[in-house]
Design an enzyme around this catalytic site. Structure first.
Site, PDB file in Angstrom:
ATOM      1  N   LYS A 105      75.262 -16.898  50.747  1.00 48.54           N
ATOM      2  CA  LYS A 105      75.294 -17.674  49.496  1.00 48.54           C
ATOM      3  C   LYS A 105      73.882 -17.897  48.968  1.00 48.54           C
ATOM      4  CE  LYS A 105      77.444 -21.092  51.455  1.00 48.54           C
ATOM      5  NZ  LYS A 105      77.594 -20.476  52.766  1.00 48.54           N
ATOM      6  N   GLU A 127      70.410 -28.499  52.417  1.00 42.72           N
ATOM      7  CA  GLU A 127      70.299 -27.207  53.096  1.00 42.72           C
ATOM      8  C   GLU A 127      69.094 -27.199  54.035  1.00 42.72           C
ATOM      9  OE1 GLU A 127      72.425 -24.085  52.920  1.00 42.72           O
ATOM     10  OE2 GLU A 127      73.498 -25.963  52.756  1.00 42.72           O
ATOM     11  N   ARG A 128      68.904 -26.088  54.728  1.00 41.31           N
ATOM     12  CA  ARG A 128      67.841 -25.996  55.732  1.00 41.31           C
ATOM     13  C   ARG A 128      66.457 -26.060  55.084  1.00 41.31           C
ATOM     14  NH1 ARG A 128      71.784 -22.413  56.227  1.00 41.31           N
ATOM     15  NH2 ARG A 128      73.081 -22.412  58.108  1.00 41.31           N
TER      16      ARG A 128
END
Length: 482
Positions: A184, A210-211
């Site tokens: 994604k 997110e990371r």
């Protein structure tokens, strides 16, 4: 700065308290990111979403956002940073404002957090204006796409399968749905690379939960491709408390709304909108609310609605085109959060784990996905006819693939075998090497125009390249043969 109710004794311009005693509360409880603050009188209790400020024992400034009012003149707040070293009875002051972020030309190329503070080590961010991330005023009427006053305008992405089957329209919302590890973030990065570089306008990237590694890579990737000057970035990453991850989505759309008011078209990227819902569920649990049957917060629908209703085109302004990554827990497309999100989307691109295993990138499943923009009035008769024929071919191919896996391809009739082979060539043709993945694949990335995509699909479906082996169609750009 938006006009807001200002408590007595507060400087409304800068949100500084004037020293009145009743404007100061004290911490009476800390449970993780939830902080309870007691005030002396009922009149002193701050409004919902108002900002409070406290100092931790090590001198760190801690911003709290009021979430609930409790009996006993207590305001229950959500911390925007870690509450480590925040002690009981610590004085808490009212700022008199909600959370605001800076807006202006100086924000291009910069990364800020939910509080509007720069986190890119590029120095102080100085702007003439700030805007609240929570919107309370009446909004302008939105403009519906495809009407006489606002014609739908296609946005070419340069990615074959998207341009063919899931065309993007300015002012629309597109969701990229997929489980863990399906690409994604890579697909969003490629879309930024293709669209922002070739189309005039600006983009806002919002990193929601997110990371940290991905945010860092995105910044350096954009710097390398000289895209930073066209975009603003706001991050609330995985290591931050749920309050920051939840509020950063509103901060991102605030930046997009500012650019839109400058009569510019804005590309609004969100990675990952599911983490916004997840942060809301965490906050709901911390506040002691009873969850729904599926475990999500009871306010799920209203939170998702409030976010998506701000993504709109208005008269006298530019468009906001949203591209949202949606994490699908355990690849379950019936998950309540996923279903709630994609009811607001115009196009849904579902990433398939099976196609990853087959080496088909981007791994968008054309039969599970759908697009409201695939309409002859929007894309034209020729485009619509080719896309419809491609989907029919893929549908028939799925039926034949199951038969072939049992009895073999030699048992098919001549007509079915021809269709089967053309479908496999079309499937391979819709794969594409990405510019942002060159370092991993060793294959030069390709930008393919819509006309090249349509011409290639037309030739495959008409049988004009039947003599070519299907391997020749895999991971190429436009068809190299006349």
């Amino acid at each position: 700065m938006a006009n807001q109710a200002t408590p007595q004794g507060t400087d409304s311009k800068r949100g500084r308290t004037s020293g009145r005693e009743y404007l100061t509360g004290r911490v009476v409880g800390v449970q993780g990111p939830v902080v309870d603050v007691r005030f002396e009188t009922t009149e002193a209790i701050p409004n919902i979403y108002e900002v409070l400020e406290a100092k931790t024992q090590d001198g760190r400034r801690l911003v709290l956002e009021v979430a609930e009012h409790l009996p006993g003149n207590i305001a229950r707040c959500i911390a925007m940073a870690a509450t480590l070293n925040l002690q009981r009875s610590t004085p808490v002051t009212r700022a008199g404002l909600s959370i605001e972020v800076p807006v202006g030309e100086a924000c291009y190329g910069r990364i800020i957090n939910v509080l509007g503070e720069p986190i890119d080590r590029q120095g102080e961010l100085v702007t003439q204006e700030t805007r609240p991330i929570r919107r309370t005023e009446l909004r302008k009427p939105f403009t519906r796409r495809g009407t006489e006053n606002h014609r739908a305008e296609l946005l070419e992405t340069g990615i074959k399968i998207i341009d063919l089957l899931f065309p993007m329209v300015k002012g629309s919302k597109t969701g990229i749905l997929g489980g863990a590890g399906l690409g994604k973030s890579v697909l969003i990065l490629e879309l930024i690379q293709h669209i922002a570089e070739r189309h005039h306008g600006a983009f806002v990237f919002t990193g929601v939960g997110e990371r940290i590694r991905e945010g860092n890579e995105l910044f350096h990737e954009m710097k390398m491709h000289k895209l930073l000057s066209k975009g603003m970035m706001v991050y609330g990453q995985m290591n931050e408390p749920p309050g920051a991850r939840f509020g950063v989505a509103a901060a991102g759309i605030t930046l997009a709304e500012y650019i839109q008011r400058q009569n510019k078209d804005v590309l609004f990227f969100v990675d990952n909108i599911f983490r916004f819902v997840q942060a809301g569920a965490e906050i709901s649990t911390l506040l002691g609310r009873v969850p729904s049957e599926t475990g999500y917060q009871p306010t799920l629908a209203s939170e998702v609605s409030d976010f998506h209703e701000r993504i709109r085109s208005v008269e006298g302004g530019g468009s906001v085109t949203a591209i949202e990554a949606v994490y699908v827990p355990a690849d379950d497309l019936t998950d309540l959060a996923v279903v709630t999100i994609f009811t607001y989307l115009d196009s849904i691109m579902v990433l398939s784990r099976e196609r990853v295993q087959m080496g088909l990138y981007p791994c968008i499943d054309p039969l599970l996905s759908s697009s409201g923009n695939l309409d002859p009035d929007i894309v034209g008769e020729r485009h619509y006819a080719i896309a419809t024929e491609a989907l029919k071919t893929f549908n028939k191919y799925e039926e034949l693939r199951r038969i072939v896996s049992v009895i073999g391809i030699d048992e098919l009739s001549k007509a079915d075998r021809t269709l089967y082979e053309r479908a496999r060539k079309l499937q391979n043709f819709l794969t594409q090497p990405f510019i942002v993945a060159e370092v991993f694949s060793g294959v030069k990335g390709q930008y393919v125009t819509l006309e090249q995509t349509l011409e290639g699909c037309e030739r495959i479906l008409a049988g004009r390249v039947d003599q070519r082996p299907e391997e020749r169609f895999y991971m190429i750009g436009a068809l190299p043969w006349d």
